[in-house]
Design an enzyme around this catalytic site. Structure first.
Site, short mmCIF file in Angstrom:
data_model
loop_
_atom_site.label_atom_id
_atom_site.label_comp_id
_atom_site.label_asym_id
_atom_site.label_seq_id
_atom_site.Cartn_x
_atom_site.Cartn_y
_atom_site.Cartn_z
N GLN A 1 45.07 43.34 46.93
CA GLN A 1 45.04 44.22 45.56
C GLN A 1 46.63 44.42 45.37
O GLN A 1 47.45 44.41 46.16
CB GLN A 1 44.39 45.43 46.18
CG GLN A 1 45.02 46.24 47.31
CD GLN A 1 43.80 47.46 47.78
OE1 GLN A 1 42.67 47.10 47.50
NE2 GLN A 1 44.34 48.49 48.01
N ALA B 1 45.19 46.59 40.36
CA ALA B 1 44.03 45.68 40.36
C ALA B 1 43.80 45.18 41.83
O ALA B 1 44.54 45.50 42.73
CB ALA B 1 44.61 44.59 39.77
N ALA B 2 42.49 44.94 41.95
CA ALA B 2 41.74 44.81 43.38
C ALA B 2 41.10 43.23 43.38
O ALA B 2 40.22 43.28 42.36
CB ALA B 2 40.91 45.77 43.69
N ALA B 3 41.75 42.36 44.11
CA ALA B 3 40.82 41.04 43.94
C ALA B 3 40.20 41.05 45.19
O ALA B 3 40.10 41.81 46.34
CB ALA B 3 41.88 40.02 43.64
N ASP C 1 43.68 27.63 40.23
CA ASP C 1 42.47 28.83 40.21
C ASP C 1 42.88 29.48 39.01
O ASP C 1 43.26 30.75 39.04
CB ASP C 1 42.83 29.73 41.49
CG ASP C 1 41.78 30.57 41.32
OD1 ASP C 1 40.64 30.46 40.75
OD2 ASP C 1 41.87 31.78 42.18
#
Length: 776
Positions: free
Chosen positions: A151, A145-147, A303
């Site tokens: 990541q 996953a990359a945010a 969040d």
């Protein structure tokens, strides 16, 4: 060493400090101007296209939405982490943005461009202080996953068990980018604040403080050690509180640094990839966890976007089916504000805007000298559509209906003028302000509500949170909560001026706490007096009332229950005595022909025959029984005085509510309608003549238990007309059928104490009588 003043190798502060950030970027004017230029190059063309379409077509036609949405998503992605965060927050607002836009913004959750794994590995080794193999036996070749800020890789620990973990690695140069954007936004907020103070000085919101509060939270996300501590704290708290269905991954704190975080691996699907029916199920679990964090823990995940909520492929050994990820942005709320917010939810759910004004004053949203006459009707118009649920789109529809803007053009024009006038009144005459911590809290609530709306278009967070609030009212003993509970159970509504407990409200509250909420006004607002048809059964209601989670309610009701018990004791005793007198009195002989009643003795009324009673006296502080001769009627009037009008009305309301919940037979028992027999009267008179009232030593707990045993015997001597079905006794047996031993002991203690108190009341009345006799 002050950690708040620590800086990185480039000279940027490691914790948010507006002065140090400003000091740094003032020296980097070229980079700052370059950032402004890049922002303008993205924003101006997009805004120009919007304006052009609106001027040429009079609206933004739906055929343009997909293209505009794609461009907006690409621009936000190019602008970097700060703007990606903003886009992520808006991606869960189906009530604000069209579906095509939501589809594009959702891609920001998972489609952020990853940086090279080689760079990530180098950063891991630098942060942990050794070669990768020293810590991990394997790591995925590409990030899973990359945010926007980091990541994540799937790795296995070098612990001998190949334990699977998630390794979160921060993006290179992210601190520089974020601090630069926050500095730019702060300067923009200062300009906006100046305009507000010049043209709308009555507005008290400090927008610079709001941005600072948001910036502090955002900046805190950049230090993964903060996140690790927050994540473990939240996990431990939720385990201790017994929160069901949702978990937080374990943190390996000894492997966490400012740029690397290692935590338990969780297999699952992100909420953003789940269908609406699964989102609806998960919302209930996530909502419960959030309400616990907000109203109990005072430390909440700020969040909770769909990328941070995971539907697990398999339940955990503890039975959890959902995982809450990424605790980088957390916020705290103190106990006082928690209580004020609970009070505000109650008043908002019940449409009590006058009390809501008081809540907003305590929360520092409104000043103490605000104009209530102006604010209350505006609150009604502004908040009523929101409480109904459905988000911004339905809010807009409700406003149009309220202002008559759904009919012909003239009505629309008039309604728009009226709505505009109200809006101007709010801006010009209502000096509201938004406390800084509301910036983060508002973000969390907006995000959660947006998620819920994707699974249920009618979702309303106020209504959905009310059962949790009801459970808080039952359990908490703090003065603010007790006051809110008192308002729910005793407040005057609908012109009802009685001061006693609203028994229907008590039953409704127990149902609310179990998750069943009665509504009014088109299923929009909580009806505090409505007992749901599909609500709690008798046994479940009694069990909840006697549980450890209802301590606050029992404490509040302590005195009121004593009053109610005394009322029904007097009512039942008086009616029972009257019935016994009729039953005991011998029938009068028939009249003889021609002689009439001359030879017939007058009819004897049992309640008019003088009988010796032992009554208490208090001589020099010592209680000594004294004999008093009086009729049974006088004795009844003494120990069970006639109810006055207000008491009768109150007793009737309680009995009527009991009939609705417990059945007519039990209600008739409370009313004393034909259920006290001659045997009952014999027991009462025998107790009195034997000196029960005259001897204070016999009024303690043993006496109370004897009375309770006697009452149990009375239940078995109920009128023969109901002997076959034994409805009252069956009702009582049913009511206690689900109690645990601890709850039964609690009930026994309550009944013993209550009986003691009633006996003392009766003795006090008798003492007044005997004292008057002794004085004469």
């Amino acid at each position: 060493l002050d950690s708040s003043k620590e800086i990185d190798l480039d000279g940027l502060p490691l914790t948010y400090d507006k002065d140090l950030i400003e000091q740094y970027w003032k020296k980097e004017r070229g980079a700052l101007n370059q950032r402004w230029s890049y922002f303008v190059s993205k924003a101006v063309p997009f805004l120009t296209r919007l304006v052009t379409l609106f001027i040429s077509e009079g609206e933004i036609n739906e055929r343009h939405i997909p293209g505009l949405s794609k461009q907006a998503r690409m621009d936000l992605q190019d602008l970097g982490p700060t703007f990606i965060k903003a886009g992520q927050m808006m991606s869960v607002r189906p009530d604000v943005l069209p579906q095509a836009t939501l589809d594009e913004l959702t891609k920001l959750q998972d489609a952020v461009i990853a940086f090279e794994t080689e760079i990530a590995v180098k950063q891991i080794e630098e942060e942990l202080g050794g070669p990768l193999g020293q810590f991990f036996t394997s790591i995925s070749e590409e990030p899973v996953a990359a945010a926007s800020l980091a990541q994540v890789y799937l790795a296995t620990l070098n612990d001998g068990n190949d334990t699977r973990v998630a390794v979160k690695v921060q993006r290179p140069q992210v601190l520089s980018t974020v601090s630069k954007d926050l500095y730019v936004l702060r300067r923009a907020a200062e300009v906006f604040q100046g305009l507000v103070e010049r043209f709308a000085p009555q507005q008290k919101t400090n927008y610079v403080s709001l941005l600072n509060e948001w910036a502090i939270g955002f900046y805190t996300e950049l230090d993964f050690q903060n996140e690790a501590r927050s994540q473990q704290k939240l996990r431990d708290a939720m385990i201790e509180a017994g929160i069901k269905g949702i978990t937080v991954p374990k943190v390996y704190e000894d492997m966490c640094t400012r740029r690397v975080l290692v935590s338990e691996w969780m297999d699952g699907v992100k909420l953003s990839q789940c269908p609406p029916d699964e989102i609806r199920e998960i919302t209930a679990v996530a909502q419960e966890a959030f309400l616990y964090q907000l109203f109990d823990l005072g430390f909440f995940h700020a969040d909770p976007h769909p990328g941070n909520i995971l539907k697990l492929n398999e339940p955990t050994p503890e039975g959890h089916t959902v995982a809450l990820l990424d605790c980088g942005l957390m916020a705290s709320i103190d106990r006082e504000d928690q209580d004020y917010m609970i009070s505000a939810v109650i008043h908002l759910a019940n449409k009590d805007y006058a009390s809501l004004v008081d809540d907003f004053i305590r929360l520092k949203i409104l000043p103490t000298d605000c104009d209530r006459a102006t604010i209350i009707p505006l609150m009604d118009k502004a908040l009523s559509p929101y409480v109904k649920g459905g988000g911004a789109k339905k809010y807009e529809a409700e406003l149009k209906k309220m202002y008559g803007m759904e009919e012909d053009i003239s009505s629309q024009a008039g309604g728009f003028a009226s709505m505009t006038q109200d809006a101007l009144t709010v801006l010009n005459d209502v000096p509201f302000s938004i406390p800084p911590y509301f910036a983060i809290l508002g973000r969390a609530i907006v995000t959660l509500e947006g998620i819920a709306l994707t699974g249920n278009e009618d979702y309303g967070i106020i209504m959905e949170s009310y059962p949790y609030i009801a459970r808080k009212l039952l359990a908490e003993n703090r003065p603010e909560i007790q006051q809110a509970l008192q308002e729910v159970l005793f407040s005057v509504t609908g012109g009802d001026s009685s001061n006693g407990l609203k028994f229907t409200r008590l039953l409704a509250l127990l149902n609310n706490a179990s998750g069943s909420v009665g509504t009014k006004e088109g299923a929009s607002f909580v009806d505090l007096d409505a007992i749901p048809e599909d609500g709690l059964g008798l046994a479940d209601g009694v069990k909840l009332l006697l549980s450890e989670n209802a301590e606050s309610l029992r404490k509040l009701l302590e005195g009121e229950v004593e009053t109610i018990a005394d009322l029904f004791f007097r009512q039942i005793t008086r009616k029972g005595a009257t019935e016994a007198a009729v039953s005991f009195s011998p029938p009068r002989p028939p009249s003889l022909p021609f002689l009439g009643d001359i030879l017939s003795p007058p009819k004897v009324q049992l309640d008019e025959i003088p009988i010796p009673f032992l009554l208490p006296t208090d001589i020099e502080g010592k209680s000594t029984p004294t004999v008093s001769v009086m009729t049974a009627k006088d004795f009844t009037d003494l120990i069970a005085p006639k109810l006055n009008r207000d008491e009768e009305v109150y007793a009737i309301s309680i009995a009527d509510a009991a009939e609705q919940f417990l059945g007519s037979e039990f209600a008739n028992f409370l009313r004393g309608d034909g259920l006290i027999t001659t045997q009952t009267a014999k027991l009462v008179l025998a107790s009195a003549t034997a000196g029960l009232l005259g001897n204070s030593d016999r009024l303690g707990t043993p006496a109370a238990r004897n009375v309770l045993n006697t009452l149990l015997g009375l239940l078995k001597r109920l009128d023969r007309r109901s002997a076959d079905d034994n409805n009252v006794e069956d009702t009582l047996l049913e009511a206690t059928s689900k109690l645990t031993e601890e709850e039964k002991q609690r009930l026994d203690g309550i009944l013993t104490e209550l009986t003691n108190r009633i006996l003392k009341r009766v003795r006090a009345r008798a003492l007044m009588k005997s004292g008057a006799v002794a004085a004469n």
